[in-house]
Design a protein around this motif. Structure first.
Motif, PDB file in Angstrom:
ATOM      1  N   LEU A  80      58.414  61.030  69.593  1.00 27.34           N
ATOM      2  CA  LEU A  80      57.095  60.502  68.895  1.00 27.34           C
ATOM      3  C   LEU A  80      56.844  59.258  69.378  1.00 27.34           C
ATOM      4  N   LEU A  81      57.960  58.410  69.339  1.00 30.43           N
ATOM      5  CA  LEU A  81      57.901  57.051  69.873  1.00 30.43           C
ATOM      6  C   LEU A  81      57.459  57.078  71.199  1.00 30.43           C
ATOM      7  N   SER A  82      58.134  57.861  72.135  1.00 27.11           N
ATOM      8  CA  SER A  82      57.880  57.666  73.549  1.00 27.11           C
ATOM      9  C   SER A  82      56.527  58.199  73.639  1.00 27.11           C
ATOM     10  N   LYS A  85      68.262  52.213  63.532  1.00 26.48           N
ATOM     11  CA  LYS A  85      66.812  52.341  63.032  1.00 26.48           C
ATOM     12  C   LYS A  85      66.356  53.493  63.049  1.00 26.48           C
ATOM     13  N   ILE A  86      66.401  54.174  64.215  1.00 29.86           N
ATOM     14  CA  ILE A  86      65.949  55.441  64.398  1.00 29.86           C
ATOM     15  C   ILE A  86      66.518  56.526  63.504  1.00 29.86           C
ATOM     16  N   LYS A  87      67.770  56.504  63.278  1.00 29.07           N
ATOM     17  CA  LYS A  87      68.508  57.247  62.286  1.00 29.07           C
ATOM     18  C   LYS A  87      67.987  57.197  61.043  1.00 29.07           C
ATOM     19  N   GLU A  88      67.752  55.859  60.734  1.00 26.60           N
ATOM     20  CA  GLU A  88      67.180  55.802  59.290  1.00 26.60           C
ATOM     21  C   GLU A  88      65.968  56.473  59.256  1.00 26.60           C
ATOM     22  N   ILE A  89      64.893  56.482  60.189  1.00 30.93           N
ATOM     23  CA  ILE A  89      63.645  56.668  59.997  1.00 30.93           C
ATOM     24  C   ILE A  89      63.813  58.398  60.153  1.00 30.93           C
ATOM     25  N   HIS A 118      58.537  48.982  61.462  1.00 29.38           N
ATOM     26  CA  HIS A 118      59.838  48.643  62.048  1.00 29.38           C
ATOM     27  C   HIS A 118      59.822  48.214  63.344  1.00 29.38           C
ATOM     28  N   MET A 119      58.547  48.026  64.086  1.00 34.45           N
ATOM     29  CA  MET A 119      58.345  47.760  65.274  1.00 34.45           C
ATOM     30  C   MET A 119      59.103  46.834  66.252  1.00 34.45           C
ATOM     31  N   ASN A 120      59.530  45.717  65.480  1.00 40.47           N
ATOM     32  CA  ASN A 120      60.002  44.639  65.858  1.00 40.47           C
ATOM     33  C   ASN A 120      61.707  45.425  66.202  1.00 40.47           C
ATOM     34  N   SER A 121      62.177  45.978  65.194  1.00 44.41           N
ATOM     35  CA  SER A 121      63.634  46.521  65.580  1.00 44.41           C
ATOM     36  C   SER A 121      63.668  47.579  66.457  1.00 44.41           C
ATOM     37  N   LEU A 122      62.489  48.382  66.363  1.00 43.86           N
ATOM     38  CA  LEU A 122      62.440  49.234  67.534  1.00 43.86           C
ATOM     39  C   LEU A 122      62.379  48.937  68.903  1.00 43.86           C
ATOM     40  N   LEU A 123      61.725  47.661  69.242  1.00 46.15           N
ATOM     41  CA  LEU A 123      61.556  47.071  70.531  1.00 46.15           C
ATOM     42  C   LEU A 123      62.872  46.453  71.033  1.00 46.15           C
ATOM     43  N   GLN A 124      63.783  46.185  70.164  1.00 45.76           N
ATOM     44  CA  GLN A 124      64.893  45.586  70.522  1.00 45.76           C
ATOM     45  C   GLN A 124      66.217  46.777  70.615  1.00 45.76           C
ATOM     46  N   TRP A 159      50.674  60.992  64.325  1.00 42.78           N
ATOM     47  CA  TRP A 159      50.105  59.508  63.827  1.00 42.78           C
ATOM     48  C   TRP A 159      50.342  59.211  62.592  1.00 42.78           C
ATOM     49  N   GLU A 160      50.387  59.747  61.421  1.00 43.51           N
ATOM     50  CA  GLU A 160      50.623  59.411  59.925  1.00 43.51           C
ATOM     51  C   GLU A 160      52.206  58.973  60.046  1.00 43.51           C
ATOM     52  N   VAL A 161      53.005  59.544  60.991  1.00 38.23           N
ATOM     53  CA  VAL A 161      54.521  59.233  60.943  1.00 38.23           C
ATOM     54  C   VAL A 161      54.790  57.790  61.546  1.00 38.23           C
ATOM     55  N   ILE A 162      53.918  57.619  62.943  1.00 39.63           N
ATOM     56  CA  ILE A 162      54.094  56.216  63.584  1.00 39.63           C
ATOM     57  C   ILE A 162      53.538  55.382  62.541  1.00 39.63           C
ATOM     58  N   GLN A 163      52.390  55.384  61.709  1.00 38.79           N
ATOM     59  CA  GLN A 163      51.773  54.474  61.173  1.00 38.79           C
ATOM     60  C   GLN A 163      52.731  54.149  59.903  1.00 38.79           C
ATOM     61  N   MET A 164      53.201  55.038  59.340  1.00 41.05           N
ATOM     62  CA  MET A 164      53.868  54.926  57.806  1.00 41.05           C
ATOM     63  C   MET A 164      55.286  54.372  58.110  1.00 41.05           C
ATOM     64  N   TYR A 165      55.985  54.981  59.191  1.00 43.73           N
ATOM     65  CA  TYR A 165      57.485  54.783  59.324  1.00 43.73           C
ATOM     66  C   TYR A 165      57.721  53.918  60.544  1.00 43.73           C
ATOM     67  N   CYS A 166      56.982  53.899  61.490  1.00 48.62           N
ATOM     68  CA  CYS A 166      57.517  53.015  62.626  1.00 48.62           C
ATOM     69  C   CYS A 166      56.695  51.746  63.113  1.00 48.62           C
ATOM     70  N   LEU A 167      55.351  51.696  62.747  1.00 44.81           N
ATOM     71  CA  LEU A 167      54.802  50.399  63.114  1.00 44.81           C
ATOM     72  C   LEU A 167      55.570  49.353  62.213  1.00 44.81           C
TER      73      LEU A 167
END
Length: 718
Positions: free
Chosen positions: A125-127, A107-111, A94-100, A84-92
């Protein structure tokens, strides 16, 4: 309306999706059944339309569970919190970029680089975050097994309605309320599984409901398995049954599970009766056939069983009186129907007399033609039906297939006939299937066709004078004191109702109901089915010379090919054609026999055709060889050339010489053995006989001169 985190299920393939974001005119969705699923963009309006058209159904969130913290292990808690900490700190962030779709992989490679993990780990984790509800507990590992299985859960809303009586571990489980979404699910599985020809039971359909909407899906050995949710998260069977009865549509259920014909035949409302469609005797007749439930014996030998007879009956709808019958071995076919129609216009007094039954005209006064006949499609489609319609002005109504109820009156009569036959007649079919070791009822056959016909006539006469149960009586009938028997209803209808009764000459009817064909005019006669016929009119008008190869319409009886008939243009009379001598061998045969023999001949000739070709080829080869050898022989034996004149002049002498030689070889010697004996006796003759021998030689020379002169005389004549 659709909302973020809403779960939908496809009607087509049961695929489930979750809405993770709504943005102006687009929505982002992920599949919740795949191992990993990245978002894809769909038109908002398109998805709403699919929901309204029920291509997508709104379902309960399969991951919306109450998880008790105290029941989680330390490993599960640590794992959830870390992910959950990974999702909050690194994914949320960048969510706009991850939706596209465009730029998502980068972006996934950068994270992944920043976290020092693989891109696959980030995708998982995103799935999990998107698929399982975008909450902290969505990150719990092995979520399908971590919901406190087998323990009581507390739902946010209390269930309404009757509480459940069954306890689990000593406590009641509350169950769920039936919402509009759940009703839609019920309706979906009823349409998809219950209203199908598979004839699934309602219990089976309930199980399909749980499998499709209230289960977790997982793979085991490469195959999808289903784990049904706890009982407090699913609708009960009683709830499903209650709403099934609400949605129940008996007409639709029977039509989909059985057939439309089944509903129309056995379950449709009966709000009228056949008599409503008539306004008197002769308006409508019903005709039908049945194979009687009895075996008969031959009229010529009682030891020969001939099978089951066919019974045709024609009934007047208004009065229920029998207007025509046929009992025989023809049919069900046009020939049987034709015989019943012929009996319909026959004098019933004369008809009964043929079977030694004496009646009066008043006991069976029907010999009329109706306005309309209701029949099956089989017999009354084709043959001479067009002639009935066009020449005799009768309307034919053909019922649809498997709709015997549309001829209910005559169908009911057949059930009565077969019931009576089973009660009394030996040889009747008592059961559809004989018990093992039981007596074969066919061996009890006793009645022949004539006796059975007499039996049927007796039953028909009884029917005509029997009270018709539940007959829709008219007020005038009751006033006139009419007892509703067919004969009374017939007579009353003729006196008081218009009706549509007509009479027709029996020969004219036969001319119109007999099958029609085409005959070809040839020098050998009228040719029909490869049989030759002649007529007085054809000879007088010189058809065979003037109308060669022209075809004409004829009428024939398949049971008697000795005669065919040429209808005249006025439709009132006909010309009779008699079978000619070359075809007389077929005069006692049925049409089927003639056609069979012709087919057999064609087949035999076809089988021999290849042999005939080979024989012709071999013959030509032999002829060529003989001619070739003769030509070669002539070339070898041609010694000296002769003129053409000499060759032609010697033809007569050459023929005479050749004839003498041939006669020596062709002469008959009827007693070659006697000649040998005479020759042997010469050796033992006496001296006296030897002295007489010169006189015989002299006589022989005289005979030789006479023969020579005779030969010269024959040569001169030739």
């Amino acid at each position: 309306m659709i909302y973020i985190n809403q779960v939908l299920q496809s009607v087509k393939d049961s695929a489930r999706i979750r809405i993770i974001e709504i943005e102006e005119s687009y929505v982002y969705i992920v599949s919740i059944d795949a191992n990993t699923s990245m978002p894809r963009k769909e038109l908002y309006s398109s998805l709403v339309t699919d929901i309204e058209q029920k291509e997508w159904l709104i379902i309960n969130d399969p991951f919306a569970r109450v998880v008790v913290e105290d029941e989680l292990t330390d490993v599960q808690t640590e794992k959830r919190d870390a992910d959950w900490e990974v999702i909050q700190m690194y994914c949320l962030q960048h969510m706009n970029s991850l939706l596209q779709k465009s730029g998502r992989e980068t972006k996934i490679k950068e994270i992944a680089t920043e976290l020092n993990v693989t891109p696959t780990k980030v995708k998982k984790l995103l799935s999990r975050y998107w698929q399982r509800g975008m909450s902290k507990n969505a990150m719990l590992p092995d979520y399908a097994n971590s919901g406190g299985r087998g323990k009581i859960k507390k739902l946010s809303n209390d269930k309404i309605g009757r509480p459940r009586r069954v306890t689990v571990n000593g406590e009641y489980r509350s169950g769920i309320n039936i919402t509009d979404e759940i009703k839609t699910q019920f309706e979906h599985v009823i349409n998809k599984y219950y209203r199908k020809a598979n004839n699934y039971s309602l219990k089976d359909v309930y199980h399909f409901l749980l499998r499709d909407f209230y289960s977790d899906r997982y793979k085991e050995n490469g195959e999808i398995q289903y784990r049904i949710w706890e009982s407090n998260r699913i609708p009960s069977y009683h709830q499903f049954y209650y709403w099934f009865k609400k949605f129940e549509d008996p007409k639709k259920d029977i039509e989909f599970r059985k057939s439309v014909k089944e509903y129309e035949l056995k379950h449709r409302p009966i709000l009228s009766n056949s008599k409503v469609e008539t306004n008197g005797p002769g308006t409508r007749f019903q005709i039908d056939a049945t194979i009687a439930d009895i075996y008969l014996v031959s009229s010529f030998d009682v030891n020969r069983i001939i099978g089951r007879p066919v019974v045709y009956a024609i009934i007047d709808v208004y009065s229920r009186i029998i207007t025509g019958i046929y009992v025989g071995l023809e049919g069900p076919s046009w020939l049987g129907a034709m015989m019943a129609l012929d009996n319909m216009v026959a004098d019933k007094v004369e008809f009964c007399k043929r079977y030694d039954i004496e009646i009066t005209e008043e006991q069976w006064p029907v010999h009329h033609f109706p306005e309309k006949i209701i029949a099956d499609r089989g017999e009354f489609e084709g043959y001479a039906v067009a002639s009935l319609i066009n020449n005799l002005n009768i309307e034919i109504e053909n019922t649809t297939a498997y709709r015997g109820d549309l001829k209910g009156i005559v169908e009911r009569k057949f059930r009565t006939i077969n019931g009576k036959v089973k009660q009394k007649a030996p040889g009747a079919i008592q059961k559809e299937y004989r018990e093992r070791g039981g007596r074969d009822y066919r061996l009890d056959a006793t009645l022949n066709l004539i006796e059975f016909t007499t039996l049927i006539i007796t039953m028909m006469l009884h029917h005509n004078h029997k009270i018709v149960d539940k007959y829709p009586m008219e007020k005038e009938m009751i006033t006139d004191g009419i007892v509703p028997t067919p004969i009374n209803l017939w007579n009353w209808g003729i006196r008081n109702r218009k009706g549509r009764l007509r009479t027709v000459d029996r020969d004219i009817l036969r001319l119109n109901v007999l099958p029609r064909g085409r005959a070809t005019i040839s020098r050998a006669g009228l040719k029909f089915k490869n049989l030759l016929y002649g007529s007085k009119r054809a000879i007088e008008e010189q058809w065979y010379a003037k109308l060669k190869n022209k075809s004409i319409d004829i009428v024939y009886d398949p049971r008697d090919l000795e005669k065919i008939y040429i209808p005249n243009d006025n439709g009132m009379d006909y010309e009779t054609c008699i079978l000619l001598e070359p075809s007389e061998q077929y005069k006692l045969d049925l049409l089927e026999d003639v056609v069979f023999q012709q087919q057999l001949r064609n087949e035999l000739e076809e089988e021999e055709r290849s042999n005939q070709v080979q024989l012709a080829i071999n013959t030509d080869t032999m002829m060529d060889q003989i001619i070739k050898e003769a030509v070669q022989k002539k070339k070898k034996e041609l010694h000296q050339p002769t003129s053409k004149k000499e060759k032609l002049a010697a033809i007569r002498e050459n023929k005479a010489h050749e004839k003498r030689v041939n006669r020596e070889g062709e002469k008959f010697d009827l007693s070659p053995l006697v000649t040998e004996q005479v020759t042997e006796l010469i050796e033992f003759t006496s001296k006296t006989k030897l002295e007489e021998q010169p006189e015989k030689k002299s006589s022989s020379r005289l005979l030789e001169k006479i023969k020579r002169k005779r030969d010269e005389a024959y040569g001169k004549n030739e």
